[in-house]
Design an enzyme around this catalytic site. Structure first.
Site, PDB file in Angstrom:
ATOM      1  N   ARG A 239      16.478  25.895  20.100  1.00  0.00           N
ATOM      2  CA  ARG A 239      17.253  26.466  19.003  1.00  0.00           C
ATOM      3  C   ARG A 239      16.542  27.717  18.495  1.00  0.00           C
ATOM      4  O   ARG A 239      15.306  27.720  18.339  1.00  0.00           O
ATOM      5  CB  ARG A 239      17.402  25.457  17.849  1.00  0.00           C
ATOM      6  CG  ARG A 239      18.431  24.367  18.085  1.00  0.00           C
ATOM      7  CD  ARG A 239      19.865  24.887  18.098  1.00  0.00           C
ATOM      8  NE  ARG A 239      20.867  23.856  18.288  1.00  0.00           N
ATOM      9  CZ  ARG A 239      21.374  23.474  19.465  1.00  0.00           C
ATOM     10  NH1 ARG A 239      20.950  24.020  20.587  1.00  0.00           N
ATOM     11  NH2 ARG A 239      22.306  22.546  19.533  1.00  0.00           N
ATOM     12  N   GLU A 268      22.985  33.577  15.784  1.00  0.00           N
ATOM     13  CA  GLU A 268      23.761  33.733  17.011  1.00  0.00           C
ATOM     14  C   GLU A 268      25.177  34.158  16.643  1.00  0.00           C
ATOM     15  O   GLU A 268      25.758  33.530  15.754  1.00  0.00           O
ATOM     16  CB  GLU A 268      23.807  32.417  17.795  1.00  0.00           C
ATOM     17  CG  GLU A 268      22.456  32.069  18.392  1.00  0.00           C
ATOM     18  CD  GLU A 268      22.470  30.825  19.254  1.00  0.00           C
ATOM     19  OE1 GLU A 268      23.546  30.228  19.461  1.00  0.00           O
ATOM     20  OE2 GLU A 268      21.384  30.454  19.724  1.00  0.00           O
ATOM     21  N   HIS A 287      23.065  31.853  24.807  1.00  0.00           N
ATOM     22  CA  HIS A 287      23.109  30.394  24.629  1.00  0.00           C
ATOM     23  C   HIS A 287      23.953  29.718  25.728  1.00  0.00           C
ATOM     24  O   HIS A 287      24.976  29.088  25.425  1.00  0.00           O
ATOM     25  CB  HIS A 287      23.654  30.053  23.226  1.00  0.00           C
ATOM     26  CG  HIS A 287      23.251  28.676  22.752  1.00  0.00           C
ATOM     27  ND1 HIS A 287      23.109  28.350  21.435  1.00  0.00           N
ATOM     28  CD2 HIS A 287      22.976  27.541  23.437  1.00  0.00           C
ATOM     29  CE1 HIS A 287      22.764  27.079  21.317  1.00  0.00           C
ATOM     30  NE2 HIS A 287      22.685  26.563  22.533  1.00  0.00           N
TER      31      HIS A 287
HETATM   32  C1  GLV Z   1      23.281  23.260  23.260  1.00  0.00           C
HETATM   33  O1  GLV Z   1      22.523  24.022  22.751  1.00  0.00           O
HETATM   34  C2  GLV Z   1      23.254  21.866  23.003  1.00  0.00           C
HETATM   35  O2  GLV Z   1      22.634  21.445  22.012  1.00  0.00           O
HETATM   36  O3  GLV Z   1      23.866  21.111  23.762  1.00  0.00           O
END
Ligand code: GLV
Length: 326
Positions: A239, A268, A287
């Site tokens: 994260r 983000e 991401h």
């Molecule tokens: C993506 O970042 C997830 O947490 O699956």
């Protein structure tokens, strides 16, 4: 009998939506962008369940607004820092998530970032395209050795362990830090549990695999970057807020560390004018670590199954707060 009502906050794989439609009246948000807070609250009034994304804030206000009939919250992600789990638990609402099915894709991608950042793949690609590649030069595009190097894995959960397994293919020496020593995993793989100081000072690569919580927020800031080797590369596929981005910018700019590979940023998307985007030693992607067809299909199906089970009042396959699961 009237079907329960559910909100699905983005398009997912069609078979998952079809399965939900068998048991529920579905309100599917089909825009590419997330619903605004107002729209999310408006659409969730009176729903029995929600299938949500990490971009949706699901807090006490959301739950109160939805109403006391809300039976299940099903997140299509392994991370769930966007959901107030304590508030859900207080109201007896089980929260589903999608671990396991994305472990391999995410670890594959973290290793992809490691290799790409270490070996300057993106600057090389740009140079091949923009005409700045003039000749083979012994001193151009010098990256970091991967084979035989030392990796420090921060967070030895499912994805951290798979990252460690991938590292053995490159004969890397594996250090890890986790609040819990994982002797069970140490029996499966040669790796050493160390404190953060040792991990930071010794590792050639530091790969982050912790969840975001108040203790991991800005776990990497000026002090940590100063401890790292000048030749080291940091990878984050966890994260964004685990890293203090301005501190990372300073560390990369001043060559206190050699590079970074980020799948996640804070915020983000990263704003266009963010200083990190001016650096050629900071690789950033949007991401996408779990973004393979098979993995996203499996995540869709697992999130749908959790939603359906919650609506039926049966237990979820993967539940964050099992103490209130059915
Ligand atoms: C993506 O970042 C997830 O947490 O699956």
């Amino acid at each position: 009998m009237t079907k329960p009502r559910v909100l699905i906050t983005r398009n997912i794989f069609p078979e998952a939506i079809k399965a939900i439609e068998q048991v529920a009246e579905v309100d599917l948000w089909t825009d590419e962008m997330p619903p605004s807070r107002e729209v999310l609250l408006e659409k969730s009034k009176g729903i029995d369940g929600i299938l949500c994304l990490l971009t949706d804030k699901i807090d006490g206000e959301f739950m109160d607004n939805a109403g006391p009939q809300l039976k299940v919250i099903s997140q299509i992600a392994v991370g769930y820092n966007n959901i107030d789990i304590a508030e859900a638990t207080k109201r007896g609402i089980p929260v589903g998530y999608t671990p396991d099915v994305l472990t391999h894709a995410t670890a594959d991608f973290a290793f992809t970032l490691l290799m790409a950042a270490a070996r300057l793949v993106i600057p090389g690609h740009i140079s091949a395209h923009d005409g700045s590649w003039k000749t083979w030069h012994p001193l151009h595009f010098l990256g970091q050795d991967i084979y035989g190097s030392k990796i420090g894995i921060v967070g030895m959960g499912r994805i951290g362990f798979e990252m460690a397994k991938r590292s053995t293919g490159f004969d890397m020496d594996i250090l890890y830090y986790d609040v819990n020593r994982r002797e069970d995993l140490e029996k499966k793989l040669k790796m050493t549990h160390v404190g953060m100081d040792e991990l930071l000072t010794q590792s050639d690569f530091v790969s982050i695999h912790v969840d975001l919580n108040p203790t991991t927020q800005h776990m990497f800031s000026t002090e940590q970057f100063k401890q790292m080797k000048n030749s080291s590369v940091i990878i984050n596929a966890a994260r964004g807020p685990v890293i203090d981005h301005m501190a990372l910018y300073e560390a990369l700019k001043n060559k206190e560390i050699a590079g970074a590979g980020l799948d996640v940023t804070d915020p983000e998307p990263i704003p266009n004018d963010h200083p990190l985007l001016t650096l050629d030693n900071c690789l950033i992607v949007p991401h996408i670590a779990s973004a393979t067809i098979e993995t996203r299909r499996a995540m869709s199906n697992l999130a749908a199954a959790n939603l359906i089970n919650g609506l039926k009042g049966t237990s979820l396959s993967t539940c964050v707060n099992p103490e209130v699961d059915n």
